[in-house]
Design a protein around this motif. Structure first.
Motif, mmCIF file in Angstrom:
data_model
loop_
_atom_site.group_PDB
_atom_site.id
_atom_site.type_symbol
_atom_site.label_atom_id
_atom_site.label_comp_id
_atom_site.label_asym_id
_atom_site.label_seq_id
_atom_site.Cartn_x
_atom_site.Cartn_y
_atom_site.Cartn_z
ATOM 1 N N THR A 173 -5.906 -2.886 -26.650
ATOM 2 C CA THR A 173 -4.967 -3.260 -25.594
ATOM 3 C C THR A 173 -4.899 -4.778 -25.556
ATOM 4 N N GLY A 174 -3.716 -5.347 -25.667
ATOM 5 C CA GLY A 174 -3.570 -6.800 -25.715
ATOM 6 C C GLY A 174 -2.303 -7.190 -26.465
ATOM 7 N N TRP A 175 -2.333 -8.408 -26.922
ATOM 8 C CA TRP A 175 -1.171 -8.984 -27.591
ATOM 9 C C TRP A 175 -1.198 -8.666 -29.077
ATOM 10 N N HIS A 176 -0.041 -8.186 -29.570
ATOM 11 C CA HIS A 176 0.083 -7.864 -30.987
ATOM 12 C C HIS A 176 0.712 -9.055 -31.693
ATOM 13 N N PRO A 177 0.047 -9.650 -32.686
ATOM 14 C CA PRO A 177 0.549 -10.891 -33.296
ATOM 15 C C PRO A 177 1.747 -10.703 -34.199
ATOM 16 N N TYR A 178 2.138 -9.453 -34.501
ATOM 17 C CA TYR A 178 3.238 -9.244 -35.456
ATOM 18 C C TYR A 178 4.506 -8.694 -34.787
ATOM 19 N N THR A 205 9.700 -6.161 -22.387
ATOM 20 C CA THR A 205 10.467 -6.746 -23.488
ATOM 21 C C THR A 205 9.700 -7.910 -24.101
ATOM 22 N N THR A 206 8.373 -7.740 -24.215
ATOM 23 C CA THR A 206 7.536 -8.787 -24.789
ATOM 24 C C THR A 206 7.552 -8.722 -26.307
ATOM 25 N N GLY A 207 7.207 -9.827 -26.964
ATOM 26 C CA GLY A 207 7.175 -9.870 -28.418
ATOM 27 C C GLY A 207 8.567 -9.977 -28.995
ATOM 28 N N ALA A 208 8.742 -9.434 -30.202
ATOM 29 C CA ALA A 208 10.037 -9.494 -30.888
ATOM 30 C C ALA A 208 10.943 -8.411 -30.320
ATOM 31 N N HIS A 240 -6.415 9.501 -31.448
ATOM 32 C CA HIS A 240 -6.487 10.924 -31.086
ATOM 33 C C HIS A 240 -7.438 11.693 -31.993
ATOM 34 N N GLY A 241 -8.041 11.010 -32.952
ATOM 35 C CA GLY A 241 -9.025 11.655 -33.809
ATOM 36 C C GLY A 241 -8.484 12.090 -35.148
ATOM 37 N N ASN A 242 -9.367 12.083 -36.111
ATOM 38 C CA ASN A 242 -9.085 12.584 -37.459
ATOM 39 C C ASN A 242 -7.883 11.894 -38.110
ATOM 40 N N GLY A 243 -7.754 10.585 -37.858
ATOM 41 C CA GLY A 243 -6.714 9.813 -38.533
ATOM 42 C C GLY A 243 -5.402 9.691 -37.803
ATOM 43 N N LEU A 244 -5.259 10.263 -36.608
ATOM 44 C CA LEU A 244 -4.004 10.207 -35.867
ATOM 45 C C LEU A 244 -4.090 9.192 -34.728
ATOM 46 N N GLU A 245 -3.119 8.252 -34.676
ATOM 47 C CA GLU A 245 -3.056 7.253 -33.624
ATOM 48 C C GLU A 245 -1.624 7.128 -33.121
ATOM 49 N N THR A 246 -1.490 6.675 -31.872
ATOM 50 C CA THR A 246 -0.172 6.333 -31.320
ATOM 51 C C THR A 246 -0.245 4.926 -30.747
ATOM 52 N N THR A 247 0.859 4.187 -30.863
ATOM 53 C CA THR A 247 0.909 2.833 -30.317
ATOM 54 C C THR A 247 2.117 2.686 -29.401
ATOM 55 N N TYR A 248 1.965 1.815 -28.402
ATOM 56 C CA TYR A 248 2.984 1.600 -27.368
ATOM 57 C C TYR A 248 3.199 0.085 -27.293
ATOM 58 N N ASN A 249 4.433 -0.363 -27.535
ATOM 59 C CA ASN A 249 4.683 -1.785 -27.765
ATOM 60 C C ASN A 249 5.748 -2.374 -26.846
ATOM 61 N N HIS A 250 5.767 -3.735 -26.786
ATOM 62 C CA HIS A 250 6.682 -4.525 -25.951
ATOM 63 C C HIS A 250 6.441 -4.274 -24.468
ATOM 64 N N LEU A 251 5.225 -3.959 -24.089
ATOM 65 C CA LEU A 251 4.892 -3.608 -22.718
ATOM 66 C C LEU A 251 4.910 -4.831 -21.810
ATOM 67 N N SER A 252 5.252 -4.604 -20.553
ATOM 68 C CA SER A 252 5.150 -5.686 -19.582
ATOM 69 C C SER A 252 3.728 -5.798 -19.059
ATOM 70 N N SER A 253 3.013 -4.663 -19.036
ATOM 71 C CA SER A 253 1.611 -4.662 -18.610
ATOM 72 C C SER A 253 0.962 -3.366 -19.055
ATOM 73 N N SER A 254 -0.388 -3.356 -19.047
ATOM 74 C CA SER A 254 -1.132 -2.138 -19.374
ATOM 75 C C SER A 254 -2.150 -1.885 -18.276
ATOM 76 N N SER A 255 -2.543 -0.624 -18.137
ATOM 77 C CA SER A 255 -3.467 -0.232 -17.080
ATOM 78 C C SER A 255 -4.722 0.438 -17.617
ATOM 79 N N VAL A 256 -5.009 0.265 -18.907
ATOM 80 C CA VAL A 256 -6.197 0.856 -19.520
ATOM 81 C C VAL A 256 -6.995 -0.233 -20.222
ATOM 82 N N ARG A 257 -8.210 0.119 -20.608
ATOM 83 C CA ARG A 257 -9.086 -0.808 -21.310
ATOM 84 C C ARG A 257 -9.614 -0.144 -22.569
#
Length: 272
Positions: free
Chosen positions: A198-203, A246-249, A213-230
């Motif tokens: 959770t944080g700033w994505h440089p790309y 609308t953060t980032g590119a 989610h385990g066994n090689g599966l991940e999800t990502t959520y981008n351009h967020l205004s804020s996050s509520s998890v750690r």
């Protein structure tokens, strides 16, 4: 007296004799004493058919019911002395000539065990990932295993090659699926898992959340205004993990959603 003619025929020479009177017998033939009783007796089928005709049920309906054996005695309110008399006679004769048949009332139970139609997507995903690596799961098997990250899913830009909305370059590879959303719209975890970033994505992803989610599966959520998890936090499917922005590119408020299998992005529509 007769004479023989030349050709051999006989010819009468006197008056014809008087015909002999026929013997007439006036004695009565013995009769069957019960013939009239048998003639007056009607079969049960005929009785019910006649009674049905008089009572308004209809002769054909009465014959059909009597033929199937479903009706032994028809009880209809008497509308006159003739109908009442016929009904009494039909009932008495039918009961006297046929054994009483009592059909047990069938108990029909329309209640049934409730059929569960709610699919357990977390259980499906866990079963898929527990049996094999995410990279070997077919699209047909993975479809519907992830939940929607937004309450309203309106596609803004699909996965794959496109014209860059920022540079205008042709052939830019879009790594995820963009969904239109006003800034500050709740973003939900697509499935249960562990927050790994959770944080700033440089790309270009701006504020970003990654869930494993385990066994090689991940999800990502981008351009967020804020996050509520750690990082390290366990989340469940549907939990609010961030707010869209609308953060980032980015050229406007939206959610950029990615699905990664063994570190490589795949079309999210194959899992949603």
């Amino acid at each position: 007296m007769t004479i023989q003619t030349v050709r051999g025929r006989r010819r009468a020479t006197g008056p014809a004799p008087e015909p002999r009177p026929a013997d007439v017998h006036y004695a009565e033939r013995p009769r069957d004493a019960r013939r009239d009783e048998r003639r007056g007796r009607r079969s049960p089928l005929r009785q019910i058919a006649d009674f049905a005709t008089v009572s308004g049920v209809g002769q054909k309906a009465g014959i059909a019911l009597a033929s199937t054996g479903l009706v032994l005695t028809v009880a209809v309110p008497a509308t006159g002395p003739v109908v009442a008399a016929d009904a009494a006679r039909a009932g008495s004769v039918s009961a006297g000539m046929q054994p009483e048949v009592k059909a047990a009332a069938a108990q029909i139970d329309f209640s049934r065990t409730a059929v569960g139609t709610k699919v357990d997507p977390d259980g499906k995903l866990k079963q898929l990932l527990g049996a094999q690596s995410a990279g070997t799961i077919t699209r047909a098997a993975s479809a519907g295993s992830l939940g929607a990250p937004l309450d309203s899913m309106v596609t803004a830009s699909p996965f794959g090659y496109r014209v860059s909305p920022i540079t205008g370059a042709v052939g830019e590879f879009h790594r995820g699926q963009d969904y239109a959303a006003q800034c500050g719209t709740a973003v939900h975890a697509a499935a249960s898992g562990t927050v790994t970033f959770t944080g700033w994505h440089p790309y270009g992803g701006g504020n970003r959340v990654v869930i494993d989610h385990g066994n090689g599966l991940e999800t990502t959520y981008n351009h967020l205004s804020s996050s509520s998890v750690r990082v390290g936090q366990q989340v469940s499917r549907g939990d609010v993990v961030a707010m869209s922005g609308t953060t980032g590119a980015s050229t406007g408020c939206h959610l950029h959603f990615e699905v990664m299998v063994n570190g490589e992005v795949v079309d999210p529509l194959g899992w949603l």
